[in-house]
Design a protein around this motif. Structure first.
Motif, PDB file in Angstrom:
ATOM      1  N   ASP A   8       0.871  -1.173   0.000  1.00 31.62           N
ATOM      2  CA  ASP A   8       0.000   0.000   0.000  1.00 31.62           C
ATOM      3  C   ASP A   8       0.912   1.228   0.000  1.00 31.62           C
ATOM      4  O   ASP A   8       1.544   1.548   1.011  1.00 31.62           O
ATOM      5  CB  ASP A   8      -0.915   0.001   1.233  1.00 31.62           C
ATOM      6  N   GLU A  10       2.038   4.560   0.369  1.00 30.54           N
ATOM      7  CA  GLU A  10       1.750   5.833   1.044  1.00 30.54           C
ATOM      8  C   GLU A  10       2.967   6.168   1.893  1.00 30.54           C
ATOM      9  O   GLU A  10       3.816   5.312   2.106  1.00 30.54           O
ATOM     10  CB  GLU A  10       0.517   5.666   1.945  1.00 30.54           C
ATOM     11  N   HIS A  81      -5.253   2.943  -4.256  1.00 27.72           N
ATOM     12  CA  HIS A  81      -5.431   2.982  -2.797  1.00 27.72           C
ATOM     13  C   HIS A  81      -6.071   4.321  -2.392  1.00 27.72           C
ATOM     14  O   HIS A  81      -5.770   4.846  -1.343  1.00 27.72           O
ATOM     15  CB  HIS A  81      -4.072   2.777  -2.121  1.00 27.72           C
ATOM     16  N   HIS A  85      -6.546   9.011   0.998  1.00 29.22           N
ATOM     17  CA  HIS A  85      -6.666   8.058   2.109  1.00 29.22           C
ATOM     18  C   HIS A  85      -7.869   8.284   3.034  1.00 29.22           C
ATOM     19  O   HIS A  85      -7.753   8.137   4.260  1.00 29.22           O
ATOM     20  CB  HIS A  85      -5.363   8.048   2.932  1.00 29.22           C
ATOM     21  N   PRO A 122      -8.514   2.380   2.052  1.00 33.91           N
ATOM     22  CA  PRO A 122      -7.742   2.856   3.195  1.00 33.91           C
ATOM     23  C   PRO A 122      -8.233   2.182   4.479  1.00 33.91           C
ATOM     24  O   PRO A 122      -9.440   2.089   4.715  1.00 33.91           O
ATOM     25  CB  PRO A 122      -8.040   4.360   3.220  1.00 33.91           C
ATOM     26  N   HIS A 223       3.506  -1.554   4.047  1.00 29.81           N
ATOM     27  CA  HIS A 223       3.627  -0.152   3.605  1.00 29.81           C
ATOM     28  C   HIS A 223       5.108   0.208   3.510  1.00 29.81           C
ATOM     29  O   HIS A 223       5.898  -0.253   4.349  1.00 29.81           O
ATOM     30  CB  HIS A 223       2.970   0.786   4.610  1.00 29.81           C
TER      31      HIS A 223
HETATM   32 ZN   LIG Z   1      -3.285   2.910   3.528  1.00 21.76          ZN
END
Ligand SMILES: [Zn+2]
Length: 273
Positions: A8, A10, A81, A85, A122, A223
């Protein structure tokens, strides 16, 4: 058995767990560390010949278009994604539609060639209350979702009685639920993220073997900020602090062990798209 692996995409300040401290409108003020962490993951995947699915935050695509193209050039799948968020559980259908559209446009604008067919919500915020989101995703040609956590204990997410293997969640939409092992009849999450950082590696390995023994492919997630112990620290209440910072320095080593011990590919491949 081959499993799916997903990232993911971010940065450390985009996380829902930090939302009470860090305002979305101020993301641009914080130290941007996503690029180097993404490259680290790409290099590790390359070392072990692994292809994965990268669910991209549109905001990151705007910031790092070249990195998104690099992900594609190295043979990985690109998914969505969201843009900023937002939890679906805290969005109206109209707000959700706008965010999805903005996210897709930001990713397409980077110049990638593949069609985006996968979505990860999210904070796994696809729940029984937000099933309306699936119609909206379908209207943007999304063909699968991988956001349902089939557990009942978490305050922010989960569908307690959801199936554990990929299933048809609504018309023309496949769900690849987050992975849980079944131990003495209980559902134990072993999908990655905070759970991966919390358990000693041997427990994750045992649980994932248990899933594969059940003839189920797992979907693993992580992540980029989770392999970055050098990220700036913000002052959080104790539980949130633990959730975000626990074992960051161990994650990269554990990820490498995982890539040695299991076979992984993209979600798209597992689902047969
Ligand atoms: Zn996320």
């Amino acid at each position: 058995m081959v499993n799916a692996i997903s990232i993911d995409v971010e940065d450390w300040f985009c996380v829902y767990n930090l939302e009470s401290i860090i305002n979305k409108s101020e993301w641009g003020k914080y130290e941007y560390r996503a690029d180097r962490n993404i490259i680290k993951i790409l290099d590790l995947f390359q070392k072990y010949g692994v292809k994965g699915t990268f669910f991209i935050l549109g905001w990151i695509a705007d910031k790092s278009p070249d990195i998104i193209k690099e992900i594609e050039n190295r043979g990985h799948e690109i998914g969505l994604h969201s843009y900023l968020h937002p939890l679906i559980t805290k969005s109206s259908p109209d707000e959700f539609t706008k965010d999805v559209e903005k996210g897709l446009n930001a990713i397409i604008k980077t110049g990638i060639k593949q069609d985006i067919i996968g979505f990860r919500a999210p904070s796994f915020s696809l729940t029984k209350k937000t099933m309306w989101a699936l119609d909206i995703l379908r209207s943007f040609n999304i063909k699968y979702d991988s956001s349902v956590f089939p557990v009942g204990f978490h305050p922010d997410y989960g569908i307690i009685d959801a199936p554990l293997s990929p299933y048809s969640i609504s018309d023309n939409m496949i769900e690849f639920p987050m992975t849980v092992a079944k131990v003495f009849g209980r559902r134990i999450p072993c999908s990655g993220g905070g759970y991966f950082r919390f358990y000693p590696y041997w427990i994750t390995k045992k649980l994932l073997k248990n899933v594969n023994r059940d003839k189920r492919p797992a979907v693993f997630y992580l992540h980029p900020w989770e392999i970055d112990p050098g990220q700036p620290r913000v002052d959080l209440p104790m539980f949130k602090k633990f959730r975000h910072y626990n074992n960051l320095h161990k994650t990269e080593i554990r990820l490498e062990k995982l890539l040695k011990d299991f076979k992984f590919t993209t979600i798209k491949n597992i689902l047969g798209f």
